[in-house]
Design a protein around this motif. Structure first.
Motif, mmCIF file in Angstrom:
data_model
loop_
_atom_site.group_PDB
_atom_site.id
_atom_site.type_symbol
_atom_site.label_atom_id
_atom_site.label_comp_id
_atom_site.label_asym_id
_atom_site.label_seq_id
_atom_site.Cartn_x
_atom_site.Cartn_y
_atom_site.Cartn_z
ATOM 1 N N GLU A 70 0.991 -1.160 0.081
ATOM 2 C CA GLU A 70 0.057 -0.100 0.122
ATOM 3 C C GLU A 70 0.819 1.268 -0.003
ATOM 4 O OE1 GLU A 70 -3.989 1.902 2.270
ATOM 5 O OE2 GLU A 70 -3.016 -0.125 3.102
ATOM 6 N N VAL A 71 0.443 2.045 -1.125
ATOM 7 C CA VAL A 71 1.522 3.301 -0.981
ATOM 8 C C VAL A 71 0.833 4.496 -0.675
ATOM 9 C CG1 VAL A 71 2.484 4.767 -2.704
ATOM 10 C CG2 VAL A 71 2.661 2.376 -3.022
ATOM 11 N N TYR A 72 1.125 5.019 0.128
ATOM 12 C CA TYR A 72 0.597 6.505 0.762
ATOM 13 C C TYR A 72 0.956 7.456 -0.057
ATOM 14 C CZ TYR A 72 -1.248 3.573 4.516
ATOM 15 O OH TYR A 72 -2.092 2.402 5.127
ATOM 16 N N PRO A 73 0.135 8.580 -0.391
ATOM 17 C CA PRO A 73 0.554 9.840 -1.089
ATOM 18 C C PRO A 73 1.152 10.876 -0.181
ATOM 19 C CG PRO A 73 -1.887 9.717 -1.067
ATOM 20 C CD PRO A 73 -1.411 8.473 -0.149
ATOM 21 N N GLU A 74 2.415 10.469 0.119
ATOM 22 C CA GLU A 74 2.943 11.655 1.248
ATOM 23 C C GLU A 74 4.367 11.769 0.423
ATOM 24 O OE1 GLU A 74 3.718 9.657 4.784
ATOM 25 O OE2 GLU A 74 1.411 9.407 5.197
ATOM 26 N N VAL A 75 4.823 12.854 0.825
ATOM 27 C CA VAL A 75 6.351 13.215 0.499
ATOM 28 C C VAL A 75 7.226 13.152 1.734
ATOM 29 C CG1 VAL A 75 7.828 14.711 -0.334
ATOM 30 C CG2 VAL A 75 5.822 14.518 -1.285
ATOM 31 N N PRO A 76 8.344 12.008 1.919
ATOM 32 C CA PRO A 76 8.518 11.015 0.727
ATOM 33 C C PRO A 76 7.439 9.798 0.820
ATOM 34 C CG PRO A 76 9.977 10.889 2.774
ATOM 35 C CD PRO A 76 9.223 12.065 3.052
ATOM 36 N N PRO A 77 7.214 9.304 -0.218
ATOM 37 C CA PRO A 77 6.235 8.235 -0.144
ATOM 38 C C PRO A 77 6.276 7.195 0.767
ATOM 39 C CG PRO A 77 7.368 8.439 -2.494
ATOM 40 C CD PRO A 77 8.138 9.211 -1.354
ATOM 41 N N LYS A 78 5.234 6.728 1.469
ATOM 42 C CA LYS A 78 5.405 5.882 2.345
ATOM 43 C C LYS A 78 4.587 4.502 2.012
ATOM 44 C CE LYS A 78 3.085 4.757 6.829
ATOM 45 N NZ LYS A 78 2.330 5.396 7.951
ATOM 46 N N VAL A 79 5.382 3.434 2.039
ATOM 47 C CA VAL A 79 4.749 2.258 1.313
ATOM 48 C C VAL A 79 4.762 1.191 2.543
ATOM 49 C CG1 VAL A 79 5.369 0.440 -0.215
ATOM 50 C CG2 VAL A 79 6.001 2.645 -0.756
ATOM 51 N N LEU A 80 3.862 0.608 2.709
ATOM 52 C CA LEU A 80 3.385 -0.264 3.867
ATOM 53 C C LEU A 80 3.237 -1.525 3.420
ATOM 54 C CD1 LEU A 80 1.327 1.180 6.629
ATOM 55 C CD2 LEU A 80 3.784 0.329 6.924
ATOM 56 N N TYR A 81 3.647 -2.680 3.939
ATOM 57 C CA TYR A 81 3.579 -4.294 3.363
ATOM 58 C C TYR A 81 2.784 -4.831 4.647
ATOM 59 C CZ TYR A 81 7.082 -3.043 -0.231
ATOM 60 O OH TYR A 81 7.700 -2.611 -1.177
ATOM 61 N N SER A 82 1.708 -5.514 4.215
ATOM 62 C CA SER A 82 0.736 -6.335 4.819
ATOM 63 C C SER A 82 0.795 -7.895 4.473
ATOM 64 C CB SER A 82 -0.312 -5.610 5.355
ATOM 65 O OG SER A 82 -1.068 -5.462 4.374
#
Length: 113
Positions: A70-82
């Motif tokens: 899951e990629v969150y639209p932030e700067v820098p990009p936040k990517v979480l794995y689940s």
């Protein structure tokens, strides 16, 4: 005979063994069973491998639909794995294996006394 992605299996138990075919994938799935994590957090929890290796294994697990990215639209990009629901099903198998391993080690150690 079971066919999955063009590969034939004589026994269904071979499928999860093919999907989790090394210790890194197992450790990634086990850690993700505790909570969703970022790449650098996984690297901290699995210190004896590189981020590159973890990244490659994450990609393979995502392609096998065992984890979600899951990629969150932030700067820098936040990517979480689940874990996906398929990955959660594998954790149930891992828990049974862990219990078997604990019992096995205890009995072997007792027999050597």
């Amino acid at each position: 005979m079971i066919n999955l992605n063009g590969k034939n299996y004589e026994c269904g138990s071979k499928i999860p063994m093919d999907l989790v075919d090394d210790k890194w994938k197992f450790l990634i799935l086990w850690n993700l069973s505790q909570a969703p994590l970022r790449l650098n957090e996984l690297a901290q929890k699995i210190p004896d491998t590189s981020q590159r290796t973890i990244s490659r294994k994450l990609k393979a697990l995502e392609e096998a639909l065992l984890i979600k990215r899951e990629v969150y639209p932030e700067v820098p990009p936040k990517v979480l794995y689940s874990l996906s629901s398929y990955g959660e099903g594998l954790i149930e198998i891992f828990e049974v294996m862990a219990k078997w391993g604990e019992n096995y080690a205890m009995k072997i150690n007792e027999s050597k006394k």
